[in-house]
Design an enzyme around this catalytic site. Structure first.
Site, mmCIF file in Angstrom:
data_model
loop_
_atom_site.group_PDB
_atom_site.id
_atom_site.type_symbol
_atom_site.label_atom_id
_atom_site.label_comp_id
_atom_site.label_asym_id
_atom_site.label_seq_id
_atom_site.Cartn_x
_atom_site.Cartn_y
_atom_site.Cartn_z
ATOM 1 N N ASP A 60 77.016 31.692 20.385
ATOM 2 C CA ASP A 60 78.038 31.966 21.391
ATOM 3 C C ASP A 60 79.300 31.230 20.977
ATOM 4 O OD1 ASP A 60 77.548 32.911 24.670
ATOM 5 O OD2 ASP A 60 79.472 32.044 24.074
ATOM 6 N N ALA A 98 75.052 33.963 24.529
ATOM 7 C CA ALA A 98 73.994 33.102 25.081
ATOM 8 C C ALA A 98 74.096 33.062 26.607
ATOM 9 C CB ALA A 98 74.107 31.703 24.496
ATOM 10 N N ALA A 122 72.837 52.532 38.819
ATOM 11 C CA ALA A 122 73.478 53.348 39.860
ATOM 12 C C ALA A 122 72.447 53.758 40.922
ATOM 13 C CB ALA A 122 74.123 54.580 39.226
ATOM 14 N N VAL A 140 71.572 37.248 29.876
ATOM 15 C CA VAL A 140 70.652 38.155 29.188
ATOM 16 C C VAL A 140 70.218 37.569 27.848
ATOM 17 C CG1 VAL A 140 70.479 40.405 28.046
ATOM 18 C CG2 VAL A 140 71.434 40.231 30.336
ATOM 19 N N CYS A 178 76.626 43.187 37.725
ATOM 20 C CA CYS A 178 76.415 44.489 37.074
ATOM 21 C C CYS A 178 76.522 45.734 37.955
ATOM 22 C CB CYS A 178 75.072 44.470 36.357
ATOM 23 S SG CYS A 178 75.112 43.326 34.974
HETATM 24 P P1 NAD Z 1 77.316 36.431 30.278
HETATM 25 O O1 NAD Z 1 78.757 36.434 30.576
HETATM 26 O O2 NAD Z 1 76.395 35.524 31.019
HETATM 27 O O3 NAD Z 1 77.109 36.103 28.722
HETATM 28 C C1 NAD Z 1 77.846 36.691 27.697
HETATM 29 C C2 NAD Z 1 78.154 35.619 26.639
HETATM 30 O O4 NAD Z 1 78.731 36.257 25.496
HETATM 31 C C3 NAD Z 1 79.166 34.569 27.092
HETATM 32 O O5 NAD Z 1 78.568 33.275 27.038
HETATM 33 C C4 NAD Z 1 80.333 34.713 26.097
HETATM 34 O O6 NAD Z 1 80.927 33.471 25.740
HETATM 35 C C5 NAD Z 1 79.646 35.335 24.910
HETATM 36 N N1 NAD Z 1 80.550 36.067 24.017
HETATM 37 C C6 NAD Z 1 81.438 37.044 24.331
HETATM 38 N N2 NAD Z 1 82.034 37.497 23.224
HETATM 39 C C7 NAD Z 1 81.542 36.810 22.183
HETATM 40 C C8 NAD Z 1 81.774 36.847 20.774
HETATM 41 N N3 NAD Z 1 82.627 37.728 20.235
HETATM 42 N N4 NAD Z 1 81.090 35.984 20.003
HETATM 43 C C9 NAD Z 1 80.216 35.099 20.546
HETATM 44 N N5 NAD Z 1 79.942 35.033 21.852
HETATM 45 C C10 NAD Z 1 80.596 35.888 22.673
HETATM 46 O O7 NAD Z 1 76.849 37.943 30.418
HETATM 47 P P2 NAD Z 1 75.372 38.477 30.782
HETATM 48 O O8 NAD Z 1 75.156 38.407 32.240
HETATM 49 O O9 NAD Z 1 74.376 37.861 29.853
HETATM 50 O O10 NAD Z 1 75.538 40.024 30.425
HETATM 51 C C11 NAD Z 1 75.644 40.459 29.093
HETATM 52 C C12 NAD Z 1 75.472 41.968 29.059
HETATM 53 O O11 NAD Z 1 74.171 42.318 29.527
HETATM 54 C C13 NAD Z 1 76.444 42.743 29.950
HETATM 55 O O12 NAD Z 1 76.779 43.942 29.301
HETATM 56 C C14 NAD Z 1 75.633 43.044 31.185
HETATM 57 O O13 NAD Z 1 76.057 44.222 31.828
HETATM 58 C C15 NAD Z 1 74.245 43.243 30.620
HETATM 59 N N6 NAD Z 1 73.147 42.943 31.544
HETATM 60 C C16 NAD Z 1 73.188 41.846 32.340
HETATM 61 C C17 NAD Z 1 72.111 41.540 33.180
HETATM 62 C C18 NAD Z 1 72.138 40.340 34.070
HETATM 63 O O14 NAD Z 1 71.228 40.201 34.863
HETATM 64 N N7 NAD Z 1 73.121 39.464 34.002
HETATM 65 C C19 NAD Z 1 70.974 42.353 33.161
HETATM 66 C C20 NAD Z 1 70.950 43.464 32.318
HETATM 67 C C21 NAD Z 1 72.044 43.741 31.506
HETATM 68 C C1 UGA Z 2 70.113 44.454 38.679
HETATM 69 C C2 UGA Z 2 68.930 45.377 38.373
HETATM 70 O O1 UGA Z 2 67.927 45.200 39.377
HETATM 71 C C3 UGA Z 2 68.352 45.065 37.002
HETATM 72 O O2 UGA Z 2 67.316 45.999 36.699
HETATM 73 C C4 UGA Z 2 69.461 45.181 35.957
HETATM 74 O O3 UGA Z 2 68.966 44.839 34.684
HETATM 75 C C5 UGA Z 2 70.587 44.230 36.329
HETATM 76 O O4 UGA Z 2 71.071 44.578 37.654
HETATM 77 C C6 UGA Z 2 71.756 44.325 35.416
HETATM 78 O O5 UGA Z 2 71.966 45.325 34.750
HETATM 79 O O6 UGA Z 2 72.484 43.342 35.438
HETATM 80 P P1 UGA Z 2 70.390 41.940 39.489
HETATM 81 O O7 UGA Z 2 71.785 42.360 39.789
HETATM 82 O O8 UGA Z 2 70.175 40.719 38.685
HETATM 83 O O9 UGA Z 2 69.620 43.119 38.728
HETATM 84 O O10 UGA Z 2 69.587 41.736 40.853
HETATM 85 P P2 UGA Z 2 69.006 42.759 41.938
HETATM 86 O O11 UGA Z 2 67.689 42.276 42.362
HETATM 87 O O12 UGA Z 2 69.086 44.159 41.483
HETATM 88 O O13 UGA Z 2 70.003 42.555 43.164
HETATM 89 C C7 UGA Z 2 71.346 43.022 43.102
HETATM 90 C C8 UGA Z 2 71.993 42.825 44.453
HETATM 91 O O14 UGA Z 2 71.475 43.761 45.406
HETATM 92 C C9 UGA Z 2 71.763 41.443 45.072
HETATM 93 O O15 UGA Z 2 72.933 41.000 45.694
HETATM 94 C C10 UGA Z 2 70.669 41.687 46.069
HETATM 95 O O16 UGA Z 2 70.675 40.764 47.108
HETATM 96 C C11 UGA Z 2 71.029 43.083 46.553
HETATM 97 N N1 UGA Z 2 69.875 43.815 47.115
HETATM 98 C C12 UGA Z 2 68.839 44.166 46.333
HETATM 99 C C13 UGA Z 2 69.888 44.159 48.465
HETATM 100 O O17 UGA Z 2 70.842 43.871 49.193
HETATM 101 N N2 UGA Z 2 68.825 44.860 48.961
HETATM 102 C C14 UGA Z 2 67.770 45.226 48.205
HETATM 103 O O18 UGA Z 2 66.829 45.867 48.738
HETATM 104 C C15 UGA Z 2 67.772 44.861 46.860
#
Ligand code: NAD
Ligand code: UGA
Length: 464
Positions: free
Chosen positions: A35, A11, A226, A14, A277
């Site tokens: 969660d 929870a 990347a 994402v 990330c």
């Molecule tokens: P987060 O740490 O905010 O949330 C993950 C949650 O999973 C935590 O609350 C944790 O307690 C729970 N959890 C872990 N193991 C568990 C289990 N076995 N059973 C139940 N709950 C469990 O992480 P997030 O930022 O939501 O990222 C999750 C994934 O999505 C990562 O792989 C990340 O790379 C990817 N992702 C994140 C973003 C973003 O913007 N944060 C965007 C795209 C992809």
């Molecule tokens: C990034 C990607 O944009 C998402 O598509 C992806 O899903 C996510 O990672 C993920 O996998 O977690 P996020 O990290 O939430 O999203 O935010 P961004 O807007 O990408 O910014 C990332 C960092 O780069 C920030 O610190 C931002 O300030 C910086 N940034 C971004 C810059 O310094 N310059 C830019 O032009 C853009």
């Protein structure tokens, strides 16, 4: 296959927003987000939607609309897995902090735990969806664990990486550039893909829903992050060249961005990218390349991280140099702590690393971030283990009043591009600062001409 019951494990940033939007557009599907973190689930269930654990513009409205209707938050992971036809795995996949691959590889222990729990609990066929960002070929691991239960339950594994960015999560989920679904190209695989496509089709045009094989989908997610991070490091590399030559990075970015082959997005020079990330996913990509013996590929991508670390350090060192080579005992105001605006997430925020360097020089910091609380700031600094927690509390203070934060400061630094910083009375701030009054704008957020007119010694990124 008509899906009526979905479970999402995790929870977080994402799982929460993604499931809220799925629930909003599929009112006939019951969506349960589970969660193991009971405090987080309690916050999602808080009777005041403004207290949900994640700040994201627009999210609380959707939670208010769907929660208790067809969106539920629970700690009963087993029950939710048992009831669901489709299970999203959306748990964290941080960089390993121990053992083989320490500091580079993704730690997949939470993913494996989920797979084992599903294997243990499930009594009928399930579609299991990788929502977390995973190394290419992780689906193989999940499959292997699920295949060996011996209870006859059949699983389909799909990869459905999430591309939302924090701060714009709801906008990105409501109107994504694309939805990516990777699955097996056989009859059962296709049925699973179709079932997931149907859920997204409730609000996303079919032509934006892309289907590939599982490995392409897994690798596309790492590659997308990347490429995005690489653009930031590229413009940041140019920013230093601008500072020594008199070119202006904003003008350079605009000029190259108008080339439609380059495009204008993600060319904002900054103090360095943060977030949970970019770094994690590139390190993972580098590790994967190395593990296949692809040294040149690994070195190429690693440079994106090296450049980013350099940019953060360079920013901090410039502050020290400009303040006459010593910040010891000097008050420095920090505006912003989150890794970008419109989020309360501070993971890998550049602010943490800049602060750490200045604290090593015995600076005294006062921080303001509109959405980050004091305890998070201390926890971020303590996590680095650079100095004792008491020392961090002695040297760092936090306030929500910008005029108090900047009062008697030798310098103000902008670490996050929060809109509200532009609305401050900068004349008043100037009047109450030590002179000369320095501003180090790590986001090129403020109006340089206006700041200089007030009397500030104003420095931004990529401008001499
Ligand atoms: P987060 O740490 O905010 O949330 C993950 C949650 O999973 C935590 O609350 C944790 O307690 C729970 N959890 C872990 N193991 C568990 C289990 N076995 N059973 C139940 N709950 C469990 O992480 P997030 O930022 O939501 O990222 C999750 C994934 O999505 C990562 O792989 C990340 O790379 C990817 N992702 C994140 C973003 C973003 O913007 N944060 C965007 C795209 C992809
Ligand atoms: C990034 C990607 O944009 C998402 O598509 C992806 O899903 C996510 O990672 C993920 O996998 O977690 P996020 O990290 O939430 O999203 O935010 P961004 O807007 O990408 O910014 C990332 C960092 O780069 C920030 O610190 C931002 O300030 C910086 N940034 C971004 C810059 O310094 N310059 C830019 O032009 C853009």
């Amino acid at each position: 296959m008509k899906i009526t019951n979905i479970c999402c494990i995790g929870a977080g940033y994402v799982g929460g927003p993604t499931m809220a939007v799925i629930a909003k557009h599929n009112p006939d599907i019951k969506v349960t987000v589970v969660d193991m973190n009971a405090a987080r689930i309690a916050a999602w269930n808080d009777s005041d939607v403004n207290n949900i654990p994640i700040y994201e513009p627009g999210l609380s409205d959707i939670v208010a609309e769907t929660r208790g209707r067809n969106l539920f938050f629970s700690t009963d992971v087993d029950q939710a897995i048992f009831d669901a036809e489709m299970i999203f795995i959306s748990v964290n996949t941080p960089t390993k902090t121990y053992g083989k691959g320490k500091g580079m590889a993704s730690d997949l222990k939470y993913i494996e735990l989920c797979a084992r729990q599903i294997a243990h609990v499930a009594k009928d066929d399930k579609i299991v969806i990788e929502k977390s960002t995973l190394p290419v070929r992780t689906a193989q691991t999940i499959k292997s664990i699920l295949k060996h239960t011996g209870n006859g339950v059949q699983y389909q594994i799909l990869s459905n990486p999430e591309f939302l960015a924090e701060g714009t999560a709801i906008r990105d989920l409501e109107n994504p550039d694309r939805v990516l679904i990777g699955g097996d190209h056989n009859e059962e695989g296709q049925k699973a893909i179709d079932a997931l496509v149907k859920i997204y089709e409730a609000w996303i045009p079919k032509e934006k829903i892309l289907t590939t094989n599982v490995w392409s989908s897994e690798l596309s997610k790492l590659t997308a992050n990347a490429f995005l991070a690489q653009r930031v490091s590229s413009i940041n590399a140019i920013s230093e060249l601008c500072e020594v030559t008199g070119a202006d990075v904003t003008e350079v970015a605009r000029s190259i961005g108008m080339d439609s082959r380059i495009g204008s997005k993600f060319l904002q020079a900054s103090v360095g990218f943060g977030g949970s990330c970019f770094q994690k996913d590139i390190l993972n990509l580098v590790y994967i390349a190395k593990s296949y013996g692809l040294t040149e590929v690994a070195d190429y991508w690693e440079q994106v991280i090296i450049m980013n670390d350099y940019q953060k350090t360079r920013f901090a060192h410039n502050i020290i140099r400009t303040l006459y080579n010593t910040v010891s005992g000097k008050k420095i105001a920090f505006l912003g702590w989150a890794f970008k605006k419109d989020t309360n997430d501070t993971r890998e925020s550049a602010a943490i690393y800049v602060a750490d360097i200045l604290l090593n020089e015995q600076a005294e910091l006062m921080v303001l971030d509109p959405k980050v609380d004091k305890e998070t700031i201390y926890a971020d600094l303590d996590y680095l283990k650079t100095r004792a927690p008491e020392e961090n509390r002695k040297l760092v203070d936090v306030s929500s009043d910008p005029y108090e934060v900047c009062k008697d400061a030798h310098a103000v630094t902008i670490l996050t591009e929060w809109d509200e910083f532009n609305t401050y009375d900068w004349q008043k701030i100037f009047d109450n600062m030590k002179k000369p009054a320095f501003v180090f704008d790590g986001r090129n957020l403020l109006d340089a001409i206006k700041m200089k007119e007030i009397g500030f010694m104003y420095e931004s990124i990529g401008v001499r």
